[in-house]
Design a protein around this motif. Sequence first.
Motif, PDB file in Angstrom:
ATOM      1  N   VAL A   1       0.639  14.082   9.835  1.00  0.00           N
ATOM      2  CA  VAL A   1      -0.596  13.249   9.451  1.00  0.00           C
ATOM      3  C   VAL A   1      -0.001  12.213   8.420  1.00  0.00           C
ATOM      4  N   LEU A   2      -0.490  11.102   8.841  1.00  0.00           N
ATOM      5  CA  LEU A   2      -0.199   9.785   7.899  1.00  0.00           C
ATOM      6  C   LEU A   2      -1.388   9.390   7.360  1.00  0.00           C
TER       7      LEU A   2
ATOM      8  N   LEU B   1      -6.620   4.966   5.232  1.00  0.00           N
ATOM      9  CA  LEU B   1      -6.892   5.404   6.707  1.00  0.00           C
ATOM     10  C   LEU B   1      -5.860   6.624   6.781  1.00  0.00           C
ATOM     11  N   ILE B   2      -6.372   7.506   7.796  1.00  0.00           N
ATOM     12  CA  ILE B   2      -5.453   8.676   7.919  1.00  0.00           C
ATOM     13  C   ILE B   2      -5.774   8.983   9.555  1.00  0.00           C
ATOM     14  N   THR B   3      -4.311   9.090  10.054  1.00  0.00           N
ATOM     15  CA  THR B   3      -4.324   9.145  11.417  1.00  0.00           C
ATOM     16  C   THR B   3      -2.948   9.971  11.697  1.00  0.00           C
ATOM     17  N   SER B   4      -3.053  10.582  12.984  1.00  0.00           N
ATOM     18  CA  SER B   4      -1.833  10.961  13.717  1.00  0.00           C
ATOM     19  C   SER B   4      -1.324  10.429  14.764  1.00  0.00           C
ATOM     20  N   ALA B   5      -1.734   9.220  14.965  1.00  0.00           N
ATOM     21  CA  ALA B   5      -1.450   8.512  16.323  1.00  0.00           C
ATOM     22  C   ALA B   5       0.256   8.328  16.284  1.00  0.00           C
ATOM     23  N   PRO B   6       0.752   8.377  17.522  1.00  0.00           N
ATOM     24  CA  PRO B   6       2.051   8.616  17.527  1.00  0.00           C
ATOM     25  C   PRO B   6       2.731   7.203  17.018  1.00  0.00           C
TER      26      PRO B   6
ATOM     27  N   THR C   1       0.893  -1.060   0.053  1.00  0.00           N
ATOM     28  CA  THR C   1      -0.221  -0.004   0.084  1.00  0.00           C
ATOM     29  C   THR C   1       0.943   1.253   0.083  1.00  0.00           C
ATOM     30  N   SER C   2       0.343   2.291  -0.793  1.00  0.00           N
ATOM     31  CA  SER C   2       1.116   3.497  -0.665  1.00  0.00           C
ATOM     32  C   SER C   2       0.804   4.103   0.721  1.00  0.00           C
ATOM     33  N   PHE C   3       1.784   4.902   1.205  1.00  0.00           N
ATOM     34  CA  PHE C   3       1.625   5.750   2.120  1.00  0.00           C
ATOM     35  C   PHE C   3       2.154   7.184   2.166  1.00  0.00           C
ATOM     36  N   GLN C   4       1.534   8.279   2.687  1.00  0.00           N
ATOM     37  CA  GLN C   4       2.135   9.716   2.648  1.00  0.00           C
ATOM     38  C   GLN C   4       2.071  10.209   4.051  1.00  0.00           C
ATOM     39  N   ILE C   5       3.199  10.953   4.341  1.00  0.00           N
ATOM     40  CA  ILE C   5       3.275  11.832   5.636  1.00  0.00           C
ATOM     41  C   ILE C   5       3.212  13.235   5.250  1.00  0.00           C
ATOM     42  N   PHE C   6       2.248  14.016   5.825  1.00  0.00           N
ATOM     43  CA  PHE C   6       2.252  15.375   5.607  1.00  0.00           C
ATOM     44  C   PHE C   6       2.859  16.056   7.064  1.00  0.00           C
ATOM     45  N   ARG C   7       3.764  16.500   6.772  1.00  0.00           N
ATOM     46  CA  ARG C   7       4.467  17.407   8.091  1.00  0.00           C
ATOM     47  C   ARG C   7       3.867  18.967   8.188  1.00  0.00           C
ATOM     48  N   GLN C   8       3.123  19.370   8.938  1.00  0.00           N
ATOM     49  CA  GLN C   8       2.615  20.553   9.126  1.00  0.00           C
ATOM     50  C   GLN C   8       3.076  21.456  10.193  1.00  0.00           C
ATOM     51  N   THR C   9       2.848  22.475  10.530  1.00  0.00           N
ATOM     52  CA  THR C   9       3.355  23.588  11.262  1.00  0.00           C
ATOM     53  C   THR C   9       3.504  22.931  12.853  1.00  0.00           C
TER      54      THR C   9
END
Length: 305
Positions: free
Chosen positions: A235-236, A255-260, A223-231
Amino acid sequence: METSIRFNDIGSRLRAHRIGKGLTPEMLAEKLGISRAALYRAEKGQIRKIEMLTSVADELGVSLTSLMGVGVEYVSTATAFFERMRQLEEDCQQIVGLFSPVSYLLTSNDYDDMLREVLQESVPQEQDRDGSATKAINAMLEILVNRKSSFRLRRPLIASLISSADLERFLLHGLVGRHDLPQRVVDERRRKARRETQHIVELIRDQPIGIQIGIVREPVPATSFQIFRQTNRSVLAISPYRLGEQPNVRLGVALITSAPEAMSLHEEIAARLWGEALKGAEAIEYLEAMIEQYGIADTSARRKA
């Protein structure tokens, strides 16, 4: 872990799931028994009552916790997922991810025309008698084009990991929506795949500011995954949807999550793949050899020469 509720994010999710269901604001407002203005305010994050969120979640067929972004957000349509990607990209400073065959944000404009043809041919005629499938494809493509335009204007940093195996299949088969296409069509798609792969080579050679590309030769996750680094957070997004060779935009749950824990594990995967990936001159040499080995001769390039 985040403990505060981000109402703007709730409004964004509401909008994405509405679009994913193929509902206009007027249609959803009517179903909920509220005014269009009230729905507009809700999609802007101006949500006054939990009862309204409950009604929206029930109507859209999503859980209240998913709509609120508590824990993991589940997205069951490609259209809603790509709208959520557009929203997340608007606020991020850096994107890191594994895409197939390459991040859509880095594809050429010609890729959009090819993708439209492929997605339309992938839908069996008997499943599109009322035109709903074509309508959904058009809505999704509009979101994708808007994502690319916004990316080019904002220019967040992007580190794109590319699987060499995915590129090999892309060159060998082209971008196709089904397997019974005439050979001339398959050949033309393979020529377009060759030109798109050459576009990747030129990106690596030109080194546009903020764009990094690494070629991964080892096996990669399915599966593809992307990490969005915001201020103030990351978010994954984990996606079963594919816009490459044999695209899939019909079935799957993203799935979208910010779970550590999820963030940490995927950051580790990205760091390891990036550390071992080919970059710069090595990547160019490797891709050019791959193009010659697996790509079909580009007759249009010969005519231009």
